[in-house]
Design an enzyme around this catalytic site. Structure first.
Site, short mmCIF file in Angstrom:
data_model
loop_
_atom_site.label_atom_id
_atom_site.label_comp_id
_atom_site.label_asym_id
_atom_site.label_seq_id
_atom_site.Cartn_x
_atom_site.Cartn_y
_atom_site.Cartn_z
CG PHE A 1 -1.82 1.19 1.35
CD1 PHE A 1 -2.94 1.31 0.54
CD2 PHE A 1 -1.55 2.21 2.26
CE1 PHE A 1 -3.78 2.41 0.64
CE2 PHE A 1 -2.40 3.29 2.37
CZ PHE A 1 -3.52 3.40 1.55
CD GLU B 1 2.05 20.77 11.64
OE1 GLU B 1 0.96 20.98 12.23
OE2 GLU B 1 2.11 20.17 10.55
CB SER C 1 4.46 2.46 17.78
OG SER C 1 4.08 1.18 18.21
CD GLU D 1 4.86 9.22 13.41
OE1 GLU D 1 4.56 10.39 13.67
OE2 GLU D 1 4.04 8.29 13.43
CD GLU E 1 -9.32 18.41 1.29
OE1 GLU E 1 -10.26 17.68 0.94
OE2 GLU E 1 -8.32 18.65 0.58
#
Length: 178
Positions: free
Chosen positions: A14, A91, A112, A118, A139
C-alpha cells in the site's frame, strides 16, 4: 546474542497519503522465518508551549481511529524535503496561528518501533506572537485551542482526553521542569 534479522522477501502492499505498508518475510538469528508488517511514516515534530502563567497549549480535535476527541500538543509530520525547524514554524502557524522567537529541541523518540519507523521530535517554543500571514490548515482539520494548567491536564489524562504518547511525554517534561 545477535538480534539482527535478515530480510528474505518484501511485499509492498500500500502507498497512502500518510503511510506506506510492507509485509516482510525475515529470517531470525535462530533460523526461523517470521513475518513483519511495517508502516513507513514521515517523521514528525511536536511543539510544547507553556504560557507565562504556567498553562500548556493543547489542541482539541477529532481522531477517527479512536472515534473520540483528544487534547494534544501541536504536532505534524514533515513534508517531503522539509527540515524539523521549518515544520515547527509551519505547524505553529497552521494550528495555532502563532510564531515563536525561540524554538529549542527537547528530545526525539520512535512512536511505536514494533511496526513503524516514525520518529517524532519534541520542541519547546517561547516568545509567541500572532502570525502576520496565516497558512492554510490541513483539509478537513477542525481544531480548538485550549490552555490548561497542570491540574486540568492531569484531569484530562485521567479522563482519557489526553491519551497519546507525544502529549503525555510533553506533560512529563513540563512537570519535570517545575
Amino acid at each position: 546474542m545477535e538480534f539482527e534479522e535478515k530480510v528474505i522477501d518484501v511485499e509492498h502492499i500500500f502507498d497512502g497519503h500518510i503511510v506506506d505498508l510492507d509485509v516482510e518475510t525475515v529470517l531470525t538469528p535462530e533460523g526461523q522465518k517470521a513475518t513483519r508488517e511495517i508502516a513507513y511514516h514521515a517523521n514528525a515534530v511536536g511543539v510544547v508551549i507553556v504560557s507565562e502563567d504556567n498553562k500548556m497549549l493543547l489542541v482539541r480535535q477529532w481522531r477517527a481511529p479512536l472515534r473520540q476527541e483528544t487534547l494534544e500538543i501541536i504536532a505534524g509530520k514533515l513534508e517531503p524535503g522539509e527540515n524539523e525547524a521549518s515544520a515547527v514554524v509551519r505547524e505553529l502557524n497552521e494550528e495555532a496561528r502563532l510564531q515563536a522567537q525561540s524554538v529549542e529541541k527537547l528530545t526525539s523518540f520512535y512512536v511505536s518501533p514494533g511496526f513503524t519507523d516514525e520518529k517524532l521530535t519534541l520542541y519547546h517554543a517561547s516568545g509567541l506572537s500572532p502570525v502576520s500571514e496565516k497558512l492554510p490548515q490541513d483539509e478537513g482539520e477542525i481544531l480548538n485551542l485550549e490552555w490548561l494548567d497542570i491540574k486540568e491536564v492531569q484531569v484530562a489524562i485521567a479522563k482519557g482526553e489526553i491519551c497519546d504518547a507525544k502529549t503525555i511525554m510533553a506533560v512529563m517534561l513540563w512537570q519535570s521542569l517545575q
